[in-house]
Scaffold this motif. Structure first.
Motif, PDB file in Angstrom:
ATOM      1  N   ALA A  83     -41.672  19.029  17.982  1.00  0.00           N
ATOM      2  CA  ALA A  83     -41.216  20.198  18.815  1.00  0.00           C
ATOM      3  C   ALA A  83     -41.766  20.061  20.400  1.00  0.00           C
ATOM      4  O   ALA A  83     -42.693  19.139  20.336  1.00  0.00           O
ATOM      5  N   TYR A  84     -41.695  21.491  21.186  1.00  0.00           N
ATOM      6  CA  TYR A  84     -42.399  21.113  22.456  1.00  0.00           C
ATOM      7  C   TYR A  84     -42.258  22.322  22.708  1.00  0.00           C
ATOM      8  O   TYR A  84     -41.321  23.406  22.656  1.00  0.00           O
ATOM      9  N   ARG A  85     -43.557  23.167  22.589  1.00  0.00           N
ATOM     10  CA  ARG A  85     -44.136  24.267  23.385  1.00  0.00           C
ATOM     11  C   ARG A  85     -44.835  24.451  23.454  1.00  0.00           C
ATOM     12  O   ARG A  85     -46.123  23.565  23.819  1.00  0.00           O
ATOM     13  N   SER A  86     -45.561  25.878  24.911  1.00  0.00           N
ATOM     14  CA  SER A  86     -46.355  25.596  25.428  1.00  0.00           C
ATOM     15  C   SER A  86     -47.448  26.068  24.601  1.00  0.00           C
ATOM     16  O   SER A  86     -47.082  26.347  23.256  1.00  0.00           O
ATOM     17  N   GLY A  87     -48.729  25.870  24.124  1.00  0.00           N
ATOM     18  CA  GLY A  87     -49.950  26.161  23.214  1.00  0.00           C
ATOM     19  C   GLY A  87     -50.601  24.534  22.921  1.00  0.00           C
ATOM     20  O   GLY A  87     -50.648  24.859  21.684  1.00  0.00           O
ATOM     21  N   TYR A  88     -49.098  23.585  22.873  1.00  0.00           N
ATOM     22  CA  TYR A  88     -49.803  22.750  22.422  1.00  0.00           C
ATOM     23  C   TYR A  88     -50.783  21.672  23.402  1.00  0.00           C
ATOM     24  O   TYR A  88     -50.574  21.919  24.050  1.00  0.00           O
ATOM     25  N   LEU A  89     -51.646  20.523  22.655  1.00  0.00           N
ATOM     26  CA  LEU A  89     -52.883  20.299  23.585  1.00  0.00           C
ATOM     27  C   LEU A  89     -51.513  19.334  24.200  1.00  0.00           C
ATOM     28  O   LEU A  89     -50.615  18.868  23.804  1.00  0.00           O
ATOM     29  N   PRO A  90     -52.631  19.060  26.201  1.00  0.00           N
ATOM     30  CA  PRO A  90     -51.445  17.483  26.594  1.00  0.00           C
ATOM     31  C   PRO A  90     -51.369  16.707  26.511  1.00  0.00           C
ATOM     32  O   PRO A  90     -49.998  16.370  25.997  1.00  0.00           O
ATOM     33  N   ASP A  91     -51.824  15.919  25.570  1.00  0.00           N
ATOM     34  CA  ASP A  91     -51.849  14.557  24.848  1.00  0.00           C
ATOM     35  C   ASP A  91     -50.904  15.018  23.429  1.00  0.00           C
ATOM     36  O   ASP A  91     -49.595  13.569  23.516  1.00  0.00           O
ATOM     37  N   GLN A  92     -50.151  16.046  23.037  1.00  0.00           N
ATOM     38  CA  GLN A  92     -49.679  15.918  22.356  1.00  0.00           C
ATOM     39  C   GLN A  92     -48.185  16.030  23.088  1.00  0.00           C
ATOM     40  O   GLN A  92     -47.089  15.746  22.978  1.00  0.00           O
ATOM     41  N   ARG A  93     -48.596  17.044  23.524  1.00  0.00           N
ATOM     42  CA  ARG A  93     -47.037  17.070  24.861  1.00  0.00           C
ATOM     43  C   ARG A  93     -46.286  16.233  25.373  1.00  0.00           C
ATOM     44  O   ARG A  93     -45.320  15.174  25.909  1.00  0.00           O
ATOM     45  N   ARG A  94     -47.578  15.113  26.352  1.00  0.00           N
ATOM     46  CA  ARG A  94     -47.095  13.745  27.000  1.00  0.00           C
ATOM     47  C   ARG A  94     -46.700  12.508  25.155  1.00  0.00           C
ATOM     48  O   ARG A  94     -46.175  12.045  25.894  1.00  0.00           O
ATOM     49  N   ARG A  95     -47.341  12.702  24.299  1.00  0.00           N
ATOM     50  CA  ARG A  95     -46.706  12.701  23.122  1.00  0.00           C
ATOM     51  C   ARG A  95     -45.027  12.236  22.944  1.00  0.00           C
ATOM     52  O   ARG A  95     -44.281  11.350  23.355  1.00  0.00           O
ATOM     53  N   VAL A  96     -45.329  13.637  23.235  1.00  0.00           N
ATOM     54  CA  VAL A  96     -42.831  14.096  22.587  1.00  0.00           C
ATOM     55  C   VAL A  96     -42.882  13.478  24.276  1.00  0.00           C
ATOM     56  O   VAL A  96     -41.713  13.178  24.051  1.00  0.00           O
ATOM     57  N   GLU A  97     -43.611  13.792  26.040  1.00  0.00           N
ATOM     58  CA  GLU A  97     -42.396  13.383  27.312  1.00  0.00           C
ATOM     59  C   GLU A  97     -42.277  11.959  26.503  1.00  0.00           C
ATOM     60  O   GLU A  97     -41.080  11.583  26.949  1.00  0.00           O
ATOM     61  N   ARG A  98     -43.465  11.075  26.337  1.00  0.00           N
ATOM     62  CA  ARG A  98     -42.783   9.500  26.242  1.00  0.00           C
ATOM     63  C   ARG A  98     -41.847   9.295  25.144  1.00  0.00           C
ATOM     64  O   ARG A  98     -41.141   8.493  25.874  1.00  0.00           O
ATOM     65  N   GLY A  99     -42.126  10.404  24.332  1.00  0.00           N
ATOM     66  CA  GLY A  99     -41.033   9.677  22.954  1.00  0.00           C
ATOM     67  C   GLY A  99     -40.061  10.013  23.207  1.00  0.00           C
ATOM     68  O   GLY A  99     -38.907   8.717  22.610  1.00  0.00           O
ATOM     69  N   LEU A 100     -39.694  11.027  24.031  1.00  0.00           N
ATOM     70  CA  LEU A 100     -37.751  11.353  24.838  1.00  0.00           C
ATOM     71  C   LEU A 100     -37.493  10.207  25.744  1.00  0.00           C
ATOM     72  O   LEU A 100     -36.367   9.920  25.538  1.00  0.00           O
ATOM     73  N   ARG A 101     -38.246   9.793  26.502  1.00  0.00           N
ATOM     74  CA  ARG A 101     -37.952   8.853  27.184  1.00  0.00           C
ATOM     75  C   ARG A 101     -38.157   7.484  27.370  1.00  0.00           C
ATOM     76  O   ARG A 101     -37.406   6.358  27.287  1.00  0.00           O
ATOM     77  N   GLU A 102     -38.617   6.976  26.270  1.00  0.00           N
ATOM     78  CA  GLU A 102     -38.459   5.529  25.368  1.00  0.00           C
ATOM     79  C   GLU A 102     -37.282   5.680  24.945  1.00  0.00           C
ATOM     80  O   GLU A 102     -37.179   4.445  23.911  1.00  0.00           O
ATOM     81  N   GLY A 103     -36.931   6.529  24.375  1.00  0.00           N
ATOM     82  CA  GLY A 103     -35.396   7.061  23.024  1.00  0.00           C
ATOM     83  C   GLY A 103     -36.551   6.897  21.548  1.00  0.00           C
ATOM     84  O   GLY A 103     -35.263   6.671  20.623  1.00  0.00           O
TER      85      GLY A 103
END
Length: 178
Positions: A83-103
């Protein structure tokens, strides 16, 4: 005046799905959240990188649970759904963004927090559970997939609300803007 994008983009197929009526007297349709989860499940099984948009944090968490439950016996697929939504800590959001970019992430269930401004790599499908409320928001969401020269799919699944039903019965509105 800038009136068109020159960014690379493949063919995009756009669909509007209106779930069947389950109670004609009250005008209630089958659950659009479950229909969105059904479609996302099929895309995940086919290994199609997908973003599933929900209208609220609650809808995102519900769809995430339904999706993960579908893959309870397939840990690799279950763990590739986040999941990705507001309310997550910045490091949680960055981890998801990186996981998406890296497949590493195959499907992200998101609120409008992922509509724009974040590089999330190459996705091939967008599923919107409900009309976001404006044409601009709809196209922002649709634009999250198909950023390469490959084809992509965008699906809007309507709910029982009058606005969603209007869009479902007048899908050309999405292209004409009237």
């Amino acid at each position: 005046m800038v009136d068109r994008s020159t960014a690379p983009r493949g063919e995009r197929q756009i669909y509007v799905y209106n779930p069947p009526v389950v109670n004609a007297e009250l005008g209630i349709r089958a659950s659009y959240l479950k229909r969105a989860v059904n479609l996302a499940s099929d895309l995940i099984r086919a290994r199609v990188p997908t973003i599933l948009f929900g209208q609220s944090r609650n809808a995102v968490e519900i769809m995430l649970k339904y999706l993960r439950d579908r893959f309870h016996d397939q840990a690799a697929l279950r763990d590739a759904i986040v999941a990705y939504r507001s309310g997550y800590l910045p490091d949680q959001r960055r981890r998801v963004e990186r996981g998406l970019r890296e497949g590493q992430i195959l499907c992200v269930v998101a609120t409008s927090a992922l509509e724009l401004g974040i590089d999330i790599g190459d996705l091939d499908a967008v599923v919107c559970a409900g009309y976001p409320g404006s044409l601009a928001e709809t196209w922002q969401r649709f634009g999250r997939a198909g950023r390469r020269n490959e084809g992509s799919i965008a699906v809007l699944i309507s709910n029982s609300s009058p606005v969603d039903q209007y869009v479902a019965h007048h899908p050309r509105l999405l292209f004409e803007g009237n």
